[in-house]
Design a protein around this motif. Structure first.
Motif, PDB file in Angstrom:
ATOM      1  N   LYS A  82      -0.479  -1.005   2.805  1.00 51.14           N
ATOM      2  CA  LYS A  82      -1.425  -0.697   3.879  1.00 51.14           C
ATOM      3  C   LYS A  82      -1.051   0.674   4.413  1.00 51.14           C
ATOM      4  O   LYS A  82       0.123   0.953   4.678  1.00 51.14           O
ATOM      5  CB  LYS A  82      -1.317  -1.722   5.012  1.00 51.14           C
ATOM      6  CG  LYS A  82      -1.634  -3.133   4.600  1.00 51.14           C
ATOM      7  CD  LYS A  82      -3.092  -3.389   4.568  1.00 51.14           C
ATOM      8  CE  LYS A  82      -3.332  -4.882   4.335  1.00 51.14           C
ATOM      9  NZ  LYS A  82      -4.665  -5.187   3.956  1.00 51.14           N
ATOM     10  N   VAL A  83      -2.053   1.546   4.549  1.00 55.41           N
ATOM     11  CA  VAL A  83      -1.833   2.878   5.096  1.00 55.41           C
ATOM     12  C   VAL A  83      -2.782   3.078   6.271  1.00 55.41           C
ATOM     13  O   VAL A  83      -3.825   2.436   6.359  1.00 55.41           O
ATOM     14  CB  VAL A  83      -2.042   3.987   4.032  1.00 55.41           C
ATOM     15  CG1 VAL A  83      -1.010   3.882   2.927  1.00 55.41           C
ATOM     16  CG2 VAL A  83      -3.445   3.948   3.455  1.00 55.41           C
ATOM     17  N   GLU A  84      -2.395   3.980   7.158  1.00 58.79           N
ATOM     18  CA  GLU A  84      -3.192   4.223   8.366  1.00 58.79           C
ATOM     19  C   GLU A  84      -3.722   5.643   8.365  1.00 58.79           C
ATOM     20  O   GLU A  84      -3.017   6.592   8.042  1.00 58.79           O
ATOM     21  CB  GLU A  84      -2.289   3.970   9.587  1.00 58.79           C
ATOM     22  CG  GLU A  84      -2.976   4.160  10.908  1.00 58.79           C
ATOM     23  CD  GLU A  84      -2.767   5.542  11.488  1.00 58.79           C
ATOM     24  OE1 GLU A  84      -3.654   6.004  12.236  1.00 58.79           O
ATOM     25  OE2 GLU A  84      -1.747   6.173  11.184  1.00 58.79           O
ATOM     26  N   ARG A  85      -4.999   5.772   8.688  1.00 61.01           N
ATOM     27  CA  ARG A  85      -5.643   7.075   8.861  1.00 61.01           C
ATOM     28  C   ARG A  85      -6.444   7.022  10.153  1.00 61.01           C
ATOM     29  O   ARG A  85      -7.310   6.156  10.308  1.00 61.01           O
ATOM     30  CB  ARG A  85      -6.612   7.401   7.712  1.00 61.01           C
ATOM     31  CG  ARG A  85      -5.984   7.527   6.343  1.00 61.01           C
ATOM     32  CD  ARG A  85      -5.238   8.849   6.188  1.00 61.01           C
ATOM     33  NE  ARG A  85      -4.651   8.955   4.878  1.00 61.01           N
ATOM     34  CZ  ARG A  85      -3.446   8.528   4.533  1.00 61.01           C
ATOM     35  NH1 ARG A  85      -2.679   7.914   5.421  1.00 61.01           N
ATOM     36  NH2 ARG A  85      -2.984   8.679   3.318  1.00 61.01           N
ATOM     37  N   ARG A  86      -6.096   7.920  11.069  1.00 64.74           N
ATOM     38  CA  ARG A  86      -6.822   8.024  12.340  1.00 64.74           C
ATOM     39  C   ARG A  86      -6.955   6.663  13.038  1.00 64.74           C
ATOM     40  O   ARG A  86      -8.010   6.309  13.541  1.00 64.74           O
ATOM     41  CB  ARG A  86      -8.185   8.662  12.122  1.00 64.74           C
ATOM     42  CG  ARG A  86      -8.086  10.096  11.624  1.00 64.74           C
ATOM     43  CD  ARG A  86      -9.462  10.715  11.329  1.00 64.74           C
ATOM     44  NE  ARG A  86      -9.314  12.048  10.820  1.00 64.74           N
ATOM     45  CZ  ARG A  86      -9.067  12.358   9.525  1.00 64.74           C
ATOM     46  NH1 ARG A  86      -8.950  11.405   8.636  1.00 64.74           N
ATOM     47  NH2 ARG A  86      -8.937  13.605   9.146  1.00 64.74           N
ATOM     48  N   GLY A  87      -5.870   5.893  13.019  1.00 67.53           N
ATOM     49  CA  GLY A  87      -5.841   4.620  13.727  1.00 67.53           C
ATOM     50  C   GLY A  87      -6.481   3.450  12.995  1.00 67.53           C
ATOM     51  O   GLY A  87      -6.571   2.356  13.545  1.00 67.53           O
ATOM     52  N   VAL A  88      -6.919   3.662  11.768  1.00 67.82           N
ATOM     53  CA  VAL A  88      -7.572   2.609  10.986  1.00 67.82           C
ATOM     54  C   VAL A  88      -6.710   2.314   9.760  1.00 67.82           C
ATOM     55  O   VAL A  88      -6.217   3.227   9.107  1.00 67.82           O
ATOM     56  CB  VAL A  88      -9.003   3.045  10.564  1.00 67.82           C
ATOM     57  CG1 VAL A  88      -9.679   1.978   9.734  1.00 67.82           C
ATOM     58  CG2 VAL A  88      -9.840   3.395  11.794  1.00 67.82           C
ATOM     59  N   TRP A  89      -6.569   1.026   9.434  1.00 71.84           N
ATOM     60  CA  TRP A  89      -5.718   0.611   8.310  1.00 71.84           C
ATOM     61  C   TRP A  89      -6.534   0.377   7.039  1.00 71.84           C
ATOM     62  O   TRP A  89      -7.658  -0.119   7.105  1.00 71.84           O
ATOM     63  CB  TRP A  89      -4.945  -0.648   8.692  1.00 71.84           C
ATOM     64  CG  TRP A  89      -3.892  -0.341   9.710  1.00 71.84           C
ATOM     65  CD1 TRP A  89      -4.027  -0.390  11.075  1.00 71.84           C
ATOM     66  CD2 TRP A  89      -2.577   0.121   9.442  1.00 71.84           C
ATOM     67  NE1 TRP A  89      -2.856   0.015  11.673  1.00 71.84           N
ATOM     68  CE2 TRP A  89      -1.948   0.319  10.697  1.00 71.84           C
ATOM     69  CE3 TRP A  89      -1.855   0.380   8.282  1.00 71.84           C
ATOM     70  CZ2 TRP A  89      -0.639   0.770  10.804  1.00 71.84           C
ATOM     71  CZ3 TRP A  89      -0.539   0.821   8.395  1.00 71.84           C
ATOM     72  CH2 TRP A  89       0.047   1.010   9.654  1.00 71.84           C
ATOM     73  N   PHE A  90      -5.939   0.730   5.907  1.00 77.95           N
ATOM     74  CA  PHE A  90      -6.569   0.624   4.587  1.00 77.95           C
ATOM     75  C   PHE A  90      -5.607  -0.031   3.611  1.00 77.95           C
ATOM     76  O   PHE A  90      -4.398   0.183   3.702  1.00 77.95           O
ATOM     77  CB  PHE A  90      -6.809   2.011   3.974  1.00 77.95           C
ATOM     78  CG  PHE A  90      -7.667   2.918   4.757  1.00 77.95           C
ATOM     79  CD1 PHE A  90      -8.969   3.172   4.352  1.00 77.95           C
ATOM     80  CD2 PHE A  90      -7.188   3.565   5.887  1.00 77.95           C
ATOM     81  CE1 PHE A  90      -9.759   4.041   5.059  1.00 77.95           C
ATOM     82  CE2 PHE A  90      -7.981   4.435   6.603  1.00 77.95           C
ATOM     83  CZ  PHE A  90      -9.274   4.668   6.188  1.00 77.95           C
ATOM     84  N   LYS A  91      -6.154  -0.698   2.626  1.00 79.37           N
ATOM     85  CA  LYS A  91      -5.342  -1.177   1.508  1.00 79.37           C
ATOM     86  C   LYS A  91      -5.491  -0.188   0.361  1.00 79.37           C
ATOM     87  O   LYS A  91      -6.598   0.287   0.075  1.00 79.37           O
ATOM     88  CB  LYS A  91      -5.812  -2.555   1.064  1.00 79.37           C
ATOM     89  CG  LYS A  91      -5.055  -3.071  -0.161  1.00 79.37           C
ATOM     90  CD  LYS A  91      -5.277  -4.538  -0.485  1.00 79.37           C
ATOM     91  CE  LYS A  91      -6.703  -4.933  -0.651  1.00 79.37           C
ATOM     92  NZ  LYS A  91      -6.842  -6.317  -1.166  1.00 79.37           N
ATOM     93  N   ASN A  92      -4.368   0.152  -0.291  1.00 78.47           N
ATOM     94  CA  ASN A  92      -4.406   0.903  -1.539  1.00 78.47           C
ATOM     95  C   ASN A  92      -3.226   0.466  -2.390  1.00 78.47           C
ATOM     96  O   ASN A  92      -2.501  -0.462  -2.027  1.00 78.47           O
ATOM     97  CB  ASN A  92      -4.497   2.411  -1.319  1.00 78.47           C
ATOM     98  CG  ASN A  92      -3.256   3.058  -0.779  1.00 78.47           C
ATOM     99  OD1 ASN A  92      -2.157   2.482  -0.782  1.00 78.47           O
ATOM    100  ND2 ASN A  92      -3.393   4.277  -0.282  1.00 78.47           N
TER     101      ASN A  92
END
Length: 153
Positions: free
Chosen positions: A136-146
C-alpha cells in the motif's frame, strides 16, 4: 515507432499522457479519488520539467506523437512506465520494455524492478516479472495498492 531520448520540449506531452492514461485506463482498477490523487487535474509542468531533467526517460514516438515513456534508473528501477491511453495493446509497452532491458544489460544492470499498478501487473507478469510483494502506498493522503515486481536479466 521509434524510441529516443527525452527532450525538454516533451514535458507537456509527457505530463498529459501520464494524466490521460491514469484517468482513462487505470480508472478501471482504482477509484476516482485514487486517480485524482495519483494524477491531479492541475498539472504542475514545472515539477514535471524538473523531474524529467533528472530521470531522462526514453520516449516512444509514432509519426511524431509521443505514445509512451519509461524511466530506467541506475539501480535497475523502472519508474514511470506509461503508454498513451489511445494506443493500448499495440506493442508500445513491449517495445519500450525491450529497450529498457537492453539498455540495462549494456550498463551491467542484472535486475530490473518496479512498483506496478493493478492495471500494469498483468503486462509485467507476461514479461516474466515476478511479484515480490503487494504493498500500500500513499499519494496526497490517499492509499493505493500496487506490486513490487522484479526480473533478473
Amino acid at each position: 515507432m521509434k524510441i529516443r531520448e527525452y527532450r525538454l520540449s516533451d514535458t507537456q506531452a509527457i505530463a498529459k499522457l501520464f494524466y490521460d492514461t491514469i484517468h482513462e485506463i487505470n480508472i478501471a482498477d482504482y477509484t476516482q479519488e485514487q486517480v485524482d490523487a495519483w494524477a491531479p487535474k492541475d498539472i504542475d509542468y514545472e515539477v514535471w520539467h524538473k523531474r524529467l531533467q533528472v530521470k531522462l526517460p526514453y520516449i516512444v514516438e509514432d509519426n511524431g506523437e509521443i505514445v509512451g515513456f519509461g524511466e530506467l534508473e541506475a539501480d535497475g528501477h523502472i519508474d514511470c512506465f506509461y503508454c498513451h491511453s489511445k494506443y493500448q495493446r499495440k506493442g508500445i509497452g513491449s517495445k519500450l520494455l525491450t529497450h529498457l532491458e537492453n539498455t540495462a544489460k549494456s550498463q551491467g544492470i542484472k535486475r530490473l524492478y518496479t512498483e506496478a499498478s493493478i492495471t500494469a501487473k498483468p503486462f509485467f507478469e507476461h514479461k516474466r516479472f515476478i511479484v515480490v510483494k503487494e504493498q500500500k502506498v500513499e499519494r496526497r493522503g490517499v492509499w493505493f495498492k500496487n506490486y513490487v515486481m522484479e526480473k533478473y536479466l
